[in-house]
Scaffold this motif. Structure first.
Motif, PDB file in Angstrom:
ATOM      1  N   ALA A   8       1.626  -1.115   0.136  1.00 15.80           N
ATOM      2  CA  ALA A   8      -0.211   0.360   0.174  1.00 15.80           C
ATOM      3  C   ALA A   8       1.544   1.254   0.170  1.00 15.80           C
ATOM      4  CB  ALA A   8      -0.915  -0.375   0.862  1.00 15.80           C
ATOM      5  N   ALA A   9       2.327   1.080   0.661  1.00 19.13           N
ATOM      6  CA  ALA A   9       3.123   2.235   0.397  1.00 19.13           C
ATOM      7  C   ALA A   9       3.381   2.233  -0.680  1.00 19.13           C
ATOM      8  CB  ALA A   9       3.542   1.959   1.733  1.00 19.13           C
ATOM      9  N   LEU A  10       4.734   1.698  -1.060  1.00 24.18           N
ATOM     10  CA  LEU A  10       5.856   0.846  -2.374  1.00 24.18           C
ATOM     11  C   LEU A  10       5.283   0.600  -3.258  1.00 24.18           C
ATOM     12  CD1 LEU A  10       8.343   2.168   0.295  1.00 24.18           C
ATOM     13  CD2 LEU A  10       7.655   3.338  -0.803  1.00 24.18           C
ATOM     14  N   GLY A  11       3.934   0.375  -3.273  1.00 25.69           N
ATOM     15  CA  GLY A  11       3.791  -0.855  -4.496  1.00 25.69           C
ATOM     16  C   GLY A  11       4.391  -2.351  -4.588  1.00 25.69           C
ATOM     17  N   ARG A  12       4.919  -2.915  -5.277  1.00 20.80           N
ATOM     18  CA  ARG A  12       5.602  -4.648  -5.436  1.00 20.80           C
ATOM     19  C   ARG A  12       6.710  -4.223  -4.970  1.00 20.80           C
ATOM     20  NH1 ARG A  12       3.722  -7.445  -9.779  1.00 20.80           N
ATOM     21  NH2 ARG A  12       5.236  -8.357  -9.805  1.00 20.80           N
ATOM     22  N   ILE A  33      -2.045   3.503   5.450  1.00 15.03           N
ATOM     23  CA  ILE A  33      -1.255   3.070   6.370  1.00 15.03           C
ATOM     24  C   ILE A  33      -0.999   3.394   7.441  1.00 15.03           C
ATOM     25  CG2 ILE A  33       1.472   3.115   5.039  1.00 15.03           C
ATOM     26  CD1 ILE A  33      -0.197   2.463   3.253  1.00 15.03           C
ATOM     27  N   LEU A  34      -1.437   4.038   8.438  1.00 19.22           N
ATOM     28  CA  LEU A  34      -0.814   3.924   9.529  1.00 19.22           C
ATOM     29  C   LEU A  34      -1.952   2.973  10.531  1.00 19.22           C
ATOM     30  CD1 LEU A  34      -0.759   7.520  10.285  1.00 19.22           C
ATOM     31  CD2 LEU A  34       1.183   6.449  10.182  1.00 19.22           C
ATOM     32  N   LEU A  35      -2.696   2.994   9.704  1.00 20.11           N
ATOM     33  CA  LEU A  35      -4.149   1.423  10.153  1.00 20.11           C
ATOM     34  C   LEU A  35      -2.953   0.202   9.976  1.00 20.11           C
ATOM     35  CD1 LEU A  35      -6.268  -0.044  11.430  1.00 20.11           C
ATOM     36  CD2 LEU A  35      -7.765   0.426   8.988  1.00 20.11           C
ATOM     37  N   TYR A  36      -2.302   0.403   8.754  1.00 19.72           N
ATOM     38  CA  TYR A  36      -1.513  -1.216   8.721  1.00 19.72           C
ATOM     39  C   TYR A  36      -0.399  -1.380   9.765  1.00 19.72           C
ATOM     40  CZ  TYR A  36      -3.942  -2.710   4.527  1.00 19.72           C
ATOM     41  OH  TYR A  36      -5.267  -3.109   3.132  1.00 19.72           O
ATOM     42  N   ALA A  37      -0.155   0.185   9.620  1.00 18.90           N
ATOM     43  CA  ALA A  37       1.703   0.167  10.725  1.00 18.90           C
ATOM     44  C   ALA A  37       0.999  -0.756  11.927  1.00 18.90           C
ATOM     45  CB  ALA A  37       2.161   0.990  11.278  1.00 18.90           C
ATOM     46  N   LEU A  38      -0.020   0.181  12.500  1.00 20.29           N
ATOM     47  CA  LEU A  38      -0.836   0.544  13.835  1.00 20.29           C
ATOM     48  C   LEU A  38      -0.968  -1.741  14.182  1.00 20.29           C
ATOM     49  CD1 LEU A  38      -1.367   1.011  16.655  1.00 20.29           C
ATOM     50  CD2 LEU A  38      -3.471   2.115  15.510  1.00 20.29           C
ATOM     51  N   LEU A  39      -1.462  -1.877  13.532  1.00 22.48           N
ATOM     52  CA  LEU A  39      -2.114  -3.505  13.477  1.00 22.48           C
ATOM     53  C   LEU A  39      -0.957  -4.663  13.611  1.00 22.48           C
ATOM     54  CD1 LEU A  39      -5.087  -3.682  11.060  1.00 22.48           C
ATOM     55  CD2 LEU A  39      -5.300  -3.924  13.489  1.00 22.48           C
ATOM     56  N   TRP A  40       0.276  -4.137  12.476  1.00 25.80           N
ATOM     57  CA  TRP A  40       1.275  -4.790  12.417  1.00 25.80           C
ATOM     58  C   TRP A  40       2.396  -4.395  13.875  1.00 25.80           C
ATOM     59  CZ3 TRP A  40       6.868  -4.023  12.928  1.00 25.80           C
ATOM     60  CH2 TRP A  40       7.236  -5.539  12.488  1.00 25.80           C
ATOM     61  N   SER A  41       2.083  -3.454  14.445  1.00 26.68           N
ATOM     62  CA  SER A  41       3.074  -2.923  16.190  1.00 26.68           C
ATOM     63  C   SER A  41       2.710  -3.699  16.758  1.00 26.68           C
ATOM     64  CB  SER A  41       3.082  -1.954  16.043  1.00 26.68           C
ATOM     65  OG  SER A  41       3.947  -1.141  14.933  1.00 26.68           O
ATOM     66  N   GLY A  42       0.584  -3.513  17.439  1.00 23.44           N
ATOM     67  CA  GLY A  42       0.211  -5.104  17.937  1.00 23.44           C
ATOM     68  C   GLY A  42      -0.109  -5.466  18.073  1.00 23.44           C
ATOM     69  N   GLY A  68      -2.910   7.212  -3.841  1.00 21.11           N
ATOM     70  CA  GLY A  68      -1.733   6.812  -3.100  1.00 21.11           C
ATOM     71  C   GLY A  68      -0.340   7.147  -2.722  1.00 21.11           C
ATOM     72  N   THR A  69      -0.515   5.349  -3.557  1.00 19.61           N
ATOM     73  CA  THR A  69       0.294   4.075  -3.619  1.00 19.61           C
ATOM     74  C   THR A  69       2.171   4.601  -4.153  1.00 19.61           C
ATOM     75  OG1 THR A  69      -0.609   1.988  -2.893  1.00 19.61           O
ATOM     76  CG2 THR A  69       1.252   2.096  -3.955  1.00 19.61           C
ATOM     77  N   LEU A  70       2.616   5.277  -3.434  1.00 17.39           N
ATOM     78  CA  LEU A  70       4.317   5.250  -4.294  1.00 17.39           C
ATOM     79  C   LEU A  70       4.624   3.936  -4.962  1.00 17.39           C
ATOM     80  CD1 LEU A  70       6.178   7.134  -1.986  1.00 17.39           C
ATOM     81  CD2 LEU A  70       4.877   8.224  -3.456  1.00 17.39           C
ATOM     82  N   THR A  71       5.145   4.558  -6.821  1.00 21.37           N
ATOM     83  CA  THR A  71       4.988   2.898  -7.709  1.00 21.37           C
ATOM     84  C   THR A  71       5.793   3.789  -8.488  1.00 21.37           C
ATOM     85  OG1 THR A  71       4.580   1.827  -9.081  1.00 21.37           O
ATOM     86  CG2 THR A  71       2.847   2.835  -8.333  1.00 21.37           C
ATOM     87  N   ARG A 107       3.049  10.999   0.985  1.00 20.79           N
ATOM     88  CA  ARG A 107       2.606   9.673   0.920  1.00 20.79           C
ATOM     89  C   ARG A 107       2.392   8.325   1.500  1.00 20.79           C
ATOM     90  NH1 ARG A 107      -1.803  11.839  -2.467  1.00 20.79           N
ATOM     91  NH2 ARG A 107      -1.098  13.435  -3.641  1.00 20.79           N
ATOM     92  N   VAL A 108       3.691   8.493   1.687  1.00 17.55           N
ATOM     93  CA  VAL A 108       3.698   6.855   2.677  1.00 17.55           C
ATOM     94  C   VAL A 108       2.955   7.392   4.104  1.00 17.55           C
ATOM     95  CG1 VAL A 108       5.372   5.886   4.120  1.00 17.55           C
ATOM     96  CG2 VAL A 108       5.557   6.625   2.640  1.00 17.55           C
ATOM     97  N   PHE A 109       2.656   8.344   4.250  1.00 11.75           N
ATOM     98  CA  PHE A 109       1.932   8.368   6.228  1.00 11.75           C
ATOM     99  C   PHE A 109       0.072   9.069   5.801  1.00 11.75           C
ATOM    100  CE2 PHE A 109       6.291   9.353   6.879  1.00 11.75           C
ATOM    101  CZ  PHE A 109       7.217   8.245   7.946  1.00 11.75           C
ATOM    102  N   ARG A 110      -0.111   7.765   5.667  1.00 11.39           N
ATOM    103  CA  ARG A 110      -1.626   8.614   5.259  1.00 11.39           C
ATOM    104  C   ARG A 110      -2.760   7.255   6.110  1.00 11.39           C
ATOM    105  NH1 ARG A 110      -0.018   5.517   0.587  1.00 11.39           N
ATOM    106  NH2 ARG A 110      -1.892   4.308   0.096  1.00 11.39           N
TER     107      ARG A 110
END
Length: 470
Positions: A101-105, A332-341, A232-235, A326-329
């Motif tokens: 979602a942040a940087l494509g493939r 992305i923050l939701l994915y990061a929060l779930l991953w960190s949790g 918003g994905t950077l690719t 574009r990375v801090f959307r």
């Protein structure tokens, strides 16, 4: 008039061989470093030693299928702790969603095993046969002694890499030095040779010959990635507004041209053979080598870099560089929060887990036994787990609303020795007195407690005591 005899277009295009040209730049150096690190970890990890005591294996990373254990340095995962493996798989999935979602493939372009080994095989091919133009000429040339010699050398090196790849894999499932000796003496189990042969063949074919076809036709991720990406994905993309109309820059050109000189450098370095200027494509693995190639050309013609760059679809024809904003959307923050949790939860669970555990299972056939003096006896099977490298004496006790007598089969008293790093099955009996109120209870809650006689560690499990059935 429509020609009814026209044949339908083919559904599958014959493969055109791709010979990526050598390129240098920021992303190529990053790929070299990632390839070196990942391959080093893969080949070296089974040989790292880690002292766990006399009764445990000393291999740092080991998947011990025979004893149903997974060892990773100081961490030891038992079968009943498979939720840790499930947690790691969930984290891997969320991590893939996060980075896509942040940087494509970026997974496909940098760390996918298919990409890493294909890069390694292409490196060997370039070292033996030369760069792109030399390899193209060799491909088109008839079979001569020189061509046979170069192909034989290349395929031999590929085969050695493939054998090393298959061999390294089986070393993760048993003691590596021991298995290596058995393999060399032809004393290893047949499954080891079969596994090495299978992985050797797949590595040789997929990395040496199929290459981009694995990414385009076999891998499901290119078809899934669209659900993970948004505007918003950077690719990797081509700034069409800046580059078009493309063409060779000449002093007396009558038509104003864009910055793209149509040199096809971006196409010649692409490992999947696509033209990034045609827009987003399923075959693009976001390796960013076209960025390095285009930046090199822009430097030579005195144009600003970034004609091909990491861009977001929402930016359209923007001319800025890598838009980190574009990375801090929110997504992305939701994915990061779930991953960190999940990661924090697993670390806490790992830190708080006890090295002494047990489970209890009532014996249901029969549910209870009435003894000659009128007392009631229930039988239970205890599974005592000693997750340390030394034997432990544990005392078993029972806690209920009414007194119950505890006995351990084959043991004097209520203390039993659990061997190091093992699970001991122990039959236990709870007996009520002839005049006990428990005899009239259909289901009396009982808490069984095991206590380490030396260290004081304690574990408890709830069960029930069955009286006479009404």
């Amino acid at each position: 008039m429509t020609n009814l005899n026209t044949e339908p277009p083919p559904l599958f295009a014959a493969r055109e061989p791709i010979f990526p040209r050598r390129v240098s730049g920021t992303f190529r150096r990053l790929k070299w470093w990632i390839m070196a690190v990942t391959l080093t970890i893969y080949y070296v990890a089974p040989w790292i030693r880690w002292d766990r005591g006399p009764s445990l294996p000393d291999q740092a990373v080991l998947v011990d299928l025979a004893n149903r254990r997974f060892y990773f340095f100081f961490i030891e995962i038992w079968p009943q702790e498979f939720y840790f493996i499930a947690g790691l798989l969930i984290m891997a999935g969320l991590g893939l969603f996060l980075f896509t979602a942040a940087l494509g493939r970026v997974w496909c372009g940098y760390t996918c095993p298919q990409t890493v080994w294909t890069d390694l095989f292409i490196l060997v091919e370039r070292w033996v046969e030369g760069d792109r133009n030399a390899r193209v000429r060799l491909w088109k040339a008839p079979w001569t002694a020189t061509k046979i010699r170069l192909r034989a050398v290349k395929w031999t090196l590929w085969l050695l890499i493939a054998v090393a790849t298959g061999g390294a894999w089986v070393f993760y499932f048993t003691d590596a030095p021991t298995l290596l000796g058995q393999l060399l003496r032809f004393e290893a189990p047949g499954v080891a040779y079969a596994s090495i042969a299978t992985l050797t063949a797949t590595t040789f074919v997929l990395g040496g010959f199929m290459r981009e076809q694995v990414c385009i036709y076999m891998c499901p991720w290119p078809r899934i990635q669209a659900a993970m990406m948004d505007e918003g994905t950077l690719t990797v993309g081509y700034r069409e507004a800046r580059g078009e109309p493309r063409g060779k820059h000449q002093a007396r050109s009558a038509t104003p041209l864009g910055d793209c000189i149509d040199c096809r450098a971006c196409v010649n370095v692409c490992p999947t053979g696509i033209d990034i200027r045609d827009g987003q494509q399923m075959a693009c693995i976001t390796c960013a080598l076209c960025i390095d190639a285009c930046d090199d050309v822009m430097d030579k013609i005195n144009k600003p870099r970034g004609l091909i760059d990491y861009v977001a679809l929402a930016d359209g024809a923007g001319t800025g560089g890598l838009a980190l904003r574009r990375v801090f959307r929110p997504r992305i923050l939701l994915y990061a929060l779930l991953w960190s949790g999940i990661g924090v939860g697993m670390v806490v669970a790992l830190a708080l887990r006890s090295d002494l555990a047990f489970s209890v299972e009532p014996i249901r056939n029969p549910i209870n036994v009435t003894l000659s003096d009128g007392s009631i006896r229930n039988a239970y099977e205890l599974r005592l787990r000693n997750m340390t490298g030394y034997p432990r004496d544990v005392a078993v006790s029972a806690n209920a609303e009414v007194p119950l007598r505890l006995e351990l089969q084959g043991v004097e008293g209520a203390t039993v020795t659990v061997p190091a790093n093992e699970t001991l099955r122990q039959r236990a009996y709870l007996t009520s007195a002839p005049d006990s109120p428990a005899n009239d209870e259909a289901s009396l809650p009982v808490e069984l407690i095991v206590t380490d006689a030396a260290g004081g560690a304690e574990a408890a499990e709830d069960t029930v005591f069955h009286g006479r059935q009404r």
